[in-house]
Write an enzyme that holds these catalytic residues in place. Sequence first.
Site, mmCIF file in Angstrom:
data_model
loop_
_atom_site.group_PDB
_atom_site.id
_atom_site.type_symbol
_atom_site.label_atom_id
_atom_site.label_comp_id
_atom_site.label_asym_id
_atom_site.label_seq_id
_atom_site.Cartn_x
_atom_site.Cartn_y
_atom_site.Cartn_z
ATOM 1 C CB SER A 110 -0.916 0.019 1.309
ATOM 2 O OG SER A 110 -0.160 0.132 2.435
ATOM 3 C CE LYS A 111 2.883 1.867 4.975
ATOM 4 N NZ LYS A 111 2.050 0.758 5.054
ATOM 5 C CB THR A 112 4.494 6.449 -1.721
ATOM 6 O OG1 THR A 112 3.350 6.850 -0.925
ATOM 7 C CG2 THR A 112 5.021 7.105 -2.982
#
Length: 377
Positions: free
Chosen positions: A182-184
Amino acid sequence: MDLIPVAGPWITQKEIDYVADAVAQAWYENANVYHDRFEKAFVSHTGMKYAVSLPSCTSALHLSLAALGIGPGDEVIVPDVTWIATAAPITYVGATTVFADVDRRTWCLSAESLERCITPRTRAVIPVDLYGGLPDMDAIVALARRRNIAVIEDAAQAAGGLYKGRPAGSLGDVGVFSFHGSKTLTTGEGGMLVTDDQALYERARTLGNHGRLPGSKMFWNGEVAYKYKMSSMQAALGLAQLERLEELIARKRETFAWYREELDGVAGVTLNAEAEGTRNVYWMVTVILDATLGIEKEPLMANLKERGIASRPFFYPLSSLPAYAGQAEAERARQRNRVSYALSPWGVNLPSALSLTREQVRRVCDVLKEILSAQGR
Ligand SMILES: Cc1ncc(COP(=O)(O)O)c(C=O)c1O
């Protein structure tokens, strides 16, 4: 109907090429080539002297606490509003978790609340760069220095963020990052620990490698410890993503600007703040509705989902979770942490995936405005 996703990465041919190369080449004498490159790139990105690539940010937090020698009888302070991964490793090492309140504007750890929570048993504080925004780190670090407390900066959600020109993750004694899907900046699952402290770095490396001291003979373990390592394929993916970090952040900031434009002038809506002197990387575009509107996050999320929009709840205060039921510190926090408890019921993370289009943001905001005006009638 396809849901507009809440989170998700931006993968290009560069990532595919690096991972394909790792699958084909990173074996035998090259087994650690991508780990080394990824770690070196993180050293140069954060300006910290040492970096350790890991399977998760949770393991990075665990190693940070263990390497600092924190254990039973010690207290560690966390903001009440964060993902449980910030706090769970405190329990792993047998220390006590103390939940401080957050700042009304940044939603991050409040330095004033931190000060009130410090006792002679406090060994560390873990400020969190929540949703890509940054806390008042100057005040937090100054306080920690005065009271001889270690600062572990949880930059899980904030790779690429800046505080007075300094990178997120480089502001304390140790910084930790998450590369969860889910992280950038993602590696699917993964994490990184960075520090300037050579002794802490060496201790973290040994603890994450089954207690093997560098240079010791093969299979000769100095202590019982942990096995925390990411794969070469993950390191290759992370390296490609790190090389594209500015591009990823530009996209996140553009997405936030679209939301701000669409929701401009809508009464009762507050979006993420960007504190002066910081660069918020807006990992999750988050809306807090005025309590007077009476729209709680759970029905709002259900309503959005019915209209094809995925969202997430603003974190519940950790001290309110069943996981901490019966703990005296959680009970104290429930009485004390007014801001955490005032914000949390009314907050929702809106779709923030890197694949999001202008049209999708417009649709999310149109639906949100419809919900708000229906409530107002
Ligand atoms: C603030 C914070 N800390 C720690 C973590 C843990 O990261 P990981 O899932 O990589 O263990 C997360 C993950 O979302 C997080 O948001």
